[in-house]
Design a protein around this motif. Structure first.
Motif, PDB file in Angstrom:
ATOM      1  N   VAL A   1       1.983 -39.405 -38.905  1.00  0.00           N
ATOM      2  CA  VAL A   1       2.387 -38.436 -37.742  1.00  0.00           C
ATOM      3  C   VAL A   1       1.967 -36.898 -38.549  1.00  0.00           C
ATOM      4  CG1 VAL A   1       3.871 -40.167 -36.927  1.00  0.00           C
ATOM      5  CG2 VAL A   1       4.746 -38.620 -38.370  1.00  0.00           C
ATOM      6  N   GLU A   2       1.742 -36.907 -39.557  1.00  0.00           N
ATOM      7  CA  GLU A   2       1.697 -35.509 -40.165  1.00  0.00           C
ATOM      8  C   GLU A   2       2.706 -34.770 -40.245  1.00  0.00           C
ATOM      9  OE1 GLU A   2      -1.474 -33.983 -37.721  1.00  0.00           O
ATOM     10  OE2 GLU A   2      -3.059 -35.192 -38.932  1.00  0.00           O
ATOM     11  N   ASN A   3       4.057 -35.265 -40.511  1.00  0.00           N
ATOM     12  CA  ASN A   3       5.354 -34.585 -40.398  1.00  0.00           C
ATOM     13  C   ASN A   3       5.633 -33.956 -39.418  1.00  0.00           C
ATOM     14  OD1 ASN A   3       7.707 -34.286 -42.067  1.00  0.00           O
ATOM     15  ND2 ASN A   3       6.937 -32.434 -43.250  1.00  0.00           N
ATOM     16  N   LYS A   4       5.430 -34.209 -38.223  1.00  0.00           N
ATOM     17  CA  LYS A   4       5.589 -33.561 -37.009  1.00  0.00           C
ATOM     18  C   LYS A   4       6.701 -33.941 -36.314  1.00  0.00           C
ATOM     19  CE  LYS A   4       0.818 -33.289 -35.253  1.00  0.00           C
ATOM     20  NZ  LYS A   4      -0.049 -33.677 -34.226  1.00  0.00           N
ATOM     21  N   GLN A   5       7.413 -32.813 -35.579  1.00  0.00           N
ATOM     22  CA  GLN A   5       8.723 -32.857 -34.916  1.00  0.00           C
ATOM     23  C   GLN A   5       8.206 -33.313 -33.373  1.00  0.00           C
ATOM     24  OE1 GLN A   5      11.782 -31.711 -36.172  1.00  0.00           O
ATOM     25  NE2 GLN A   5      10.466 -32.301 -37.948  1.00  0.00           N
TER      26      GLN A   5
ATOM     27  N   SER B   1       8.891 -31.702 -30.875  1.00  0.00           N
ATOM     28  CA  SER B   1       8.256 -30.395 -30.064  1.00  0.00           C
ATOM     29  C   SER B   1       6.920 -30.103 -30.369  1.00  0.00           C
ATOM     30  CB  SER B   1       9.198 -29.187 -30.440  1.00  0.00           C
ATOM     31  OG  SER B   1       9.431 -29.231 -31.884  1.00  0.00           O
ATOM     32  N   ASP B   2       6.311 -30.488 -31.387  1.00  0.00           N
ATOM     33  CA  ASP B   2       4.949 -30.469 -31.709  1.00  0.00           C
ATOM     34  C   ASP B   2       4.014 -31.274 -30.912  1.00  0.00           C
ATOM     35  OD1 ASP B   2       5.635 -28.767 -33.707  1.00  0.00           O
ATOM     36  OD2 ASP B   2       5.989 -30.297 -35.114  1.00  0.00           O
ATOM     37  N   LEU B   3       4.502 -32.421 -30.387  1.00  0.00           N
ATOM     38  CA  LEU B   3       3.479 -33.400 -29.511  1.00  0.00           C
ATOM     39  C   LEU B   3       3.038 -32.797 -28.104  1.00  0.00           C
ATOM     40  CD1 LEU B   3       5.646 -36.431 -29.884  1.00  0.00           C
ATOM     41  CD2 LEU B   3       3.845 -35.712 -30.985  1.00  0.00           C
ATOM     42  N   ASN B   4       1.812 -32.937 -27.873  1.00  0.00           N
ATOM     43  CA  ASN B   4       1.172 -32.492 -26.585  1.00  0.00           C
ATOM     44  C   ASN B   4       1.792 -33.536 -25.257  1.00  0.00           C
ATOM     45  OD1 ASN B   4      -0.431 -30.793 -28.112  1.00  0.00           O
ATOM     46  ND2 ASN B   4      -1.842 -32.367 -28.362  1.00  0.00           N
TER      47      ASN B   4
ATOM     48  N   GLY C   1      13.883 -33.724 -32.285  1.00  0.00           N
ATOM     49  CA  GLY C   1      14.324 -33.862 -33.894  1.00  0.00           C
ATOM     50  C   GLY C   1      12.909 -34.171 -34.617  1.00  0.00           C
ATOM     51  N   ASP C   2      13.253 -34.911 -35.699  1.00  0.00           N
ATOM     52  CA  ASP C   2      12.150 -35.261 -36.707  1.00  0.00           C
ATOM     53  C   ASP C   2      11.635 -36.707 -36.439  1.00  0.00           C
ATOM     54  OD1 ASP C   2      10.485 -35.392 -39.224  1.00  0.00           O
ATOM     55  OD2 ASP C   2      11.757 -37.056 -39.650  1.00  0.00           O
ATOM     56  N   LEU C   3      10.356 -36.597 -36.073  1.00  0.00           N
ATOM     57  CA  LEU C   3       9.605 -37.683 -35.381  1.00  0.00           C
ATOM     58  C   LEU C   3       9.475 -39.018 -36.347  1.00  0.00           C
ATOM     59  CD1 LEU C   3       8.069 -38.637 -32.966  1.00  0.00           C
ATOM     60  CD2 LEU C   3       5.720 -37.833 -34.102  1.00  0.00           C
ATOM     61  N   THR C   4       9.420 -38.933 -37.591  1.00  0.00           N
ATOM     62  CA  THR C   4       9.138 -39.610 -38.591  1.00  0.00           C
ATOM     63  C   THR C   4      10.811 -40.468 -38.674  1.00  0.00           C
ATOM     64  OG1 THR C   4       7.692 -38.936 -39.911  1.00  0.00           O
ATOM     65  CG2 THR C   4       9.066 -40.445 -41.022  1.00  0.00           C
TER      66      THR C   4
END
Length: 270
Positions: free
Chosen positions: A39-43, A45-48, A69-72
């Motif tokens: 997931v490339e260390n995304k949050q 809020s970074d998702l489309n 928050g943190d996706l992972t």
């Protein structure tokens, strides 16, 4: 991301960081690292697109929908399997697979989707029990890996402890003979028989039957409450939820089930 390709290419054995069991067999750190990389260390809020993760709060006993928050961390929490993969602690609470509360995962989406398509992966009870009772059925790769790693580690630790503590005063000339005796006595099969001593096959059968009845009922109740527009129901002899080595069978069952419902899906999209 091609999920099918990912499932086939992932070396599941390398992701299983086995540990001597306290509350689980697998720590889950390697799995978490793999997720973070994917997931490339995304949050969130970074998702489309909007994304929700359903987990179960083991301390409060309720369903939790994580959407920030943190996706992972959220994904790792939602895939923890009680007793197998360690629960994920977020704040002061421990979280595990959302299937403990809602195996379909559709209820949080009910008010957010115009069209709701659900996948019912519950196992046919008669086929599931038939597999349990079949003497010809072979253990899947995951179960073998789990048993062999845990038992091997437990045996090695026990032998090491006995050799270092129990034989500290034994003359060196006798050590080699004693070590050979230990190696013969503390084999994985003997340890397994000792650990499982007193647990009858009848008891195991009752536990497995009870678990499957509960899960199937929970599936039915959630599907009834969620009222999805389409339910995709893969049919299979019974593929266990931990049989990571059977990707092709999972995919085939899913594709065939989707084709049976494709007409309904197309009408809804018009």
């Amino acid at each position: 991301m091609d999920i099918e390709k990912l499932a086939k290419e992932t070396d599941w054995q390398r992701l299983m960081d086995f540990t001597l069991p306290s509350n689980s067999f697998i720590r889950g750190r390697k799995i978490e690292n793999k997720i973070r990389k994917l997931v490339e260390n995304k949050q969130f809020s970074d998702l489309n697109r909007s994304f929700f993760v359903v987990a179960s709060n083991l301390d409060l006993g309720n369903e939790v929908v994580i959407k920030e928050g943190d996706l992972t961390t959220a994904i790792r929490a939602s895939i923890a399997i009680p007793g197998v993969i360690a629960a994920k602690k977020i704040g002061k609470y421990r979280y595990a697979d959302g299937a403990l509360v809602d195996p379909t995962g559709i209820l949080p989406l009910k008010r957010k989707c115009d069209i709701l398509i659900a996948v019912d992966t519950s196992a046919p009870f008669d086929k599931y029990i038939g597999l349990i009772k079949s003497k010809e059925s072979k253990e899947n790769e995951f179960v073998n890996i789990l048993r062999n790693n845990i038992v091997w580690k437990s045996g090695e630790l026990l032998k090491k402890t006995i050799k270092e503590k129990g034989f500290s005063k034994v003359p060196q000339v006798l050590m080699k003979s004693l070590e050979k005796i230990l190696d013969r006595l503390l084999t994985p099969s003997r340890i397994m028989n000792f650990v499982s001593g007193g647990v009858s096959s009848g008891m195991v059968d009752i536990v497995l039957r009870s678990y499957q009845i509960s899960m199937n009922r929970l599936y039915a109740l959630n599907l009834e409450s969620g009222k999805p527009d389409v339910v995709i129901k893969p049919e299979h002899g019974y593929i266990g939820w931990v049989e990571f080595d059977k990707v092709d069978e999972f995919v085939k069952a899913g594709e065939e089930a989707t084709r049976r419902e494709i007409g309904k899906i197309k009408k809804l999209l018009r």
